[in-house]
Design an enzyme around this catalytic site. Structure first.
Site, mmCIF file in Angstrom:
data_model
loop_
_atom_site.group_PDB
_atom_site.id
_atom_site.type_symbol
_atom_site.label_atom_id
_atom_site.label_comp_id
_atom_site.label_asym_id
_atom_site.label_seq_id
_atom_site.Cartn_x
_atom_site.Cartn_y
_atom_site.Cartn_z
ATOM 1 N N LYS A 13 0.992 -1.163 0.032
ATOM 2 C CA LYS A 13 0.032 -0.140 0.125
ATOM 3 C C LYS A 13 0.868 1.337 0.009
ATOM 4 O O LYS A 13 0.663 2.108 -0.782
ATOM 5 C CB LYS A 13 -0.733 0.105 1.232
ATOM 6 C CG LYS A 13 -2.280 0.781 1.281
ATOM 7 C CD LYS A 13 -3.039 0.129 2.372
ATOM 8 C CE LYS A 13 -2.507 -0.414 3.585
ATOM 9 N NZ LYS A 13 -2.042 0.626 4.652
ATOM 10 N N ARG A 88 -9.852 3.106 8.623
ATOM 11 C CA ARG A 88 -9.643 1.356 8.796
ATOM 12 C C ARG A 88 -10.984 1.009 9.877
ATOM 13 O O ARG A 88 -10.804 -0.310 10.060
ATOM 14 C CB ARG A 88 -8.434 1.460 9.729
ATOM 15 C CG ARG A 88 -7.372 1.123 8.805
ATOM 16 C CD ARG A 88 -5.934 1.114 9.882
ATOM 17 N NE ARG A 88 -4.831 0.200 9.642
ATOM 18 C CZ ARG A 88 -3.695 1.040 9.263
ATOM 19 N NH1 ARG A 88 -3.620 2.016 8.895
ATOM 20 N NH2 ARG A 88 -2.718 -0.029 9.008
ATOM 21 N N ARG A 127 10.730 -5.703 5.192
ATOM 22 C CA ARG A 127 10.905 -4.356 4.985
ATOM 23 C C ARG A 127 11.742 -3.426 5.749
ATOM 24 O O ARG A 127 12.150 -3.755 6.825
ATOM 25 C CB ARG A 127 9.334 -3.565 5.218
ATOM 26 C CG ARG A 127 8.239 -3.967 4.104
ATOM 27 C CD ARG A 127 7.136 -3.038 4.313
ATOM 28 N NE ARG A 127 6.595 -3.031 5.552
ATOM 29 C CZ ARG A 127 5.239 -2.783 5.582
ATOM 30 N NH1 ARG A 127 4.544 -2.499 4.536
ATOM 31 N NH2 ARG A 127 4.792 -2.845 6.653
ATOM 32 N N ARG A 160 10.750 -0.879 10.835
ATOM 33 C CA ARG A 160 9.649 -0.551 11.870
ATOM 34 C C ARG A 160 9.676 -1.443 13.078
ATOM 35 O O ARG A 160 9.594 -2.590 12.772
ATOM 36 C CB ARG A 160 8.278 -0.317 10.890
ATOM 37 C CG ARG A 160 8.122 0.953 10.266
ATOM 38 C CD ARG A 160 6.902 0.750 9.371
ATOM 39 N NE ARG A 160 5.729 0.182 9.968
ATOM 40 C CZ ARG A 160 4.611 0.468 9.400
ATOM 41 N NH1 ARG A 160 4.401 1.118 8.241
ATOM 42 N NH2 ARG A 160 3.530 -0.015 10.030
ATOM 43 N N ARG A 171 -1.590 -7.394 13.529
ATOM 44 C CA ARG A 171 -2.248 -6.235 12.589
ATOM 45 C C ARG A 171 -3.140 -7.082 11.670
ATOM 46 O O ARG A 171 -3.974 -6.373 11.422
ATOM 47 C CB ARG A 171 -1.018 -5.704 11.923
ATOM 48 C CG ARG A 171 -0.242 -4.551 13.021
ATOM 49 C CD ARG A 171 1.169 -4.337 12.591
ATOM 50 N NE ARG A 171 1.052 -3.313 11.043
ATOM 51 C CZ ARG A 171 1.925 -3.219 10.372
ATOM 52 N NH1 ARG A 171 3.341 -3.886 10.819
ATOM 53 N NH2 ARG A 171 2.023 -2.591 9.403
HETATM 54 P P1 AMP Z 1 0.442 1.686 8.989
HETATM 55 O O1 AMP Z 1 1.817 2.446 8.897
HETATM 56 O O2 AMP Z 1 -0.631 2.210 8.115
HETATM 57 O O3 AMP Z 1 0.655 0.251 8.704
HETATM 58 O O4 AMP Z 1 -0.085 1.890 10.652
HETATM 59 C C1 AMP Z 1 0.811 1.646 11.576
HETATM 60 C C2 AMP Z 1 -0.062 1.622 12.800
HETATM 61 O O5 AMP Z 1 -0.640 2.818 13.142
HETATM 62 C C3 AMP Z 1 -1.261 0.524 12.720
HETATM 63 O O6 AMP Z 1 -0.776 -0.824 13.135
HETATM 64 C C4 AMP Z 1 -2.117 1.249 13.927
HETATM 65 O O7 AMP Z 1 -1.809 1.013 15.354
HETATM 66 C C5 AMP Z 1 -1.975 2.726 13.640
HETATM 67 N N1 AMP Z 1 -3.093 3.377 12.681
HETATM 68 C C6 AMP Z 1 -2.609 3.751 11.493
HETATM 69 N N2 AMP Z 1 -3.680 4.265 10.822
HETATM 70 C C7 AMP Z 1 -4.908 3.882 11.765
HETATM 71 C C8 AMP Z 1 -6.170 4.049 11.445
HETATM 72 N N3 AMP Z 1 -6.898 4.801 10.414
HETATM 73 N N4 AMP Z 1 -6.764 3.694 12.673
HETATM 74 C C9 AMP Z 1 -6.233 3.187 13.852
HETATM 75 N N5 AMP Z 1 -4.859 3.042 13.879
HETATM 76 C C10 AMP Z 1 -4.137 3.181 12.838
#
Ligand code: AMP
Length: 217
Positions: A13, A88, A127, A160, A171
């Site tokens: 993504k 989400r 990654r 990360r 996740r």
């Molecule tokens: P990502 O970088 O999009 O994979 O997000 C990393 C982490 O941030 C996720 O595993 C969640 O803990 C939090 N997070 C990111 N976007 C959201 C969202 N829209 N709603 C809730 N938690 C989020």
């Protein structure tokens, strides 16, 4: 152009978001990036976020909505934006729908990148990213020329915190429980565009561009 990007952790993504946004000359709004920035500052809010992200859980809707609405109100979003990792949950999608309606700014589509669960852990755990310029790598699928160092600036690559296998699995479970229902949400609004996310970033990019030319189903 206003686009929502859906896809599980490790679906590619972020890579596709950067590419689409660059080509369309619109900003990418990533709630994950906004959350990581807040964590880095060490603020009280950042500490609250970290308690969720470290275990692979979603951050509560009210906290996420506060940071994304502040970002959407910035001037660079006037001509469109690509949302990476937001919404989400159904309440987040409903809040976004209200915001879009109030601003007379309809979505063009919700793009869903599909990758089978069995491939996600390997893709996410391998990654690496450059903390200086943000470029991304994968130890197996897109390795840097010199192991562990950024091709562009030579900085040491990092992983990360939440790209460890156990956290990635948590996740994916959160996604299946709380985010997967958004597929039907956007389908019912005739905004959903489905794309097969298996293959190289280039192959997937070609499929995405083709799919986005057609009308959503
Ligand atoms: P990502 O970088 O999009 O994979 O997000 C990393 C982490 O941030 C996720 O595993 C969640 O803990 C939090 N997070 C990111 N976007 C959201 C969202 N829209 N709603 C809730 N938690 C989020």
């Amino acid at each position: 152009m206003r686009v929502v990007l859906l896809g599980k952790p490790g679906s590619g993504k972020g890579t596709q978001a950067r590419r689409i946004a660059k080509n369309a000359n619109i900003p990418t709004l990533s709630t994950g990036d906004l959350i990581r920035q807040a964590i880095k500052t060490g603020s009280e809010l950042g500490k609250q976020f970290r308690a969720y992200t470290d275990k692979g859980a979603l951050v509560p809707d009210d906290l996420v909505l506060a940071i994304i609405e502040e970002r959407l109100d910035k001037d660079d979003c006037k001509n469109g934006f690509l949302l990476d990792g937001f919404p989400r949950t159904i309440p987040q999608a409903e809040a976004l729908e209200r915001w879009l309606k109030e601003h007379g700014a309809p979505l063009d589509c919700a793009l869903n990148i599909n990758v089978p669960d069995s491939a996600l852990v390997e893709r996410a755990v391998g990654r690496r990213f450059c903390p200086q310029d943000g470029s991304s790598y994968h130890v197996k699928f897109a390795p840097p020329q010199v192991e562990g160092l950024c091709d562009q600036c030579g900085a040491a690559l990092e992983q990360r915190n939440d790209d460890r296998a156990d956290v990635v699995m948590a996740r994916v479970e959160e996604y299946n429980n709380k985010t997967a229902p958004l597929v039907n949400f956007y389908k019912s609004r005739r905004l959903l565009v489905e794309v097969d996310g298996v293959g190289t970033p280039k192959d997937v990019g070609v499929r995405i561009d083709k799919a986005m030319e057609c009308s959503p189903t």
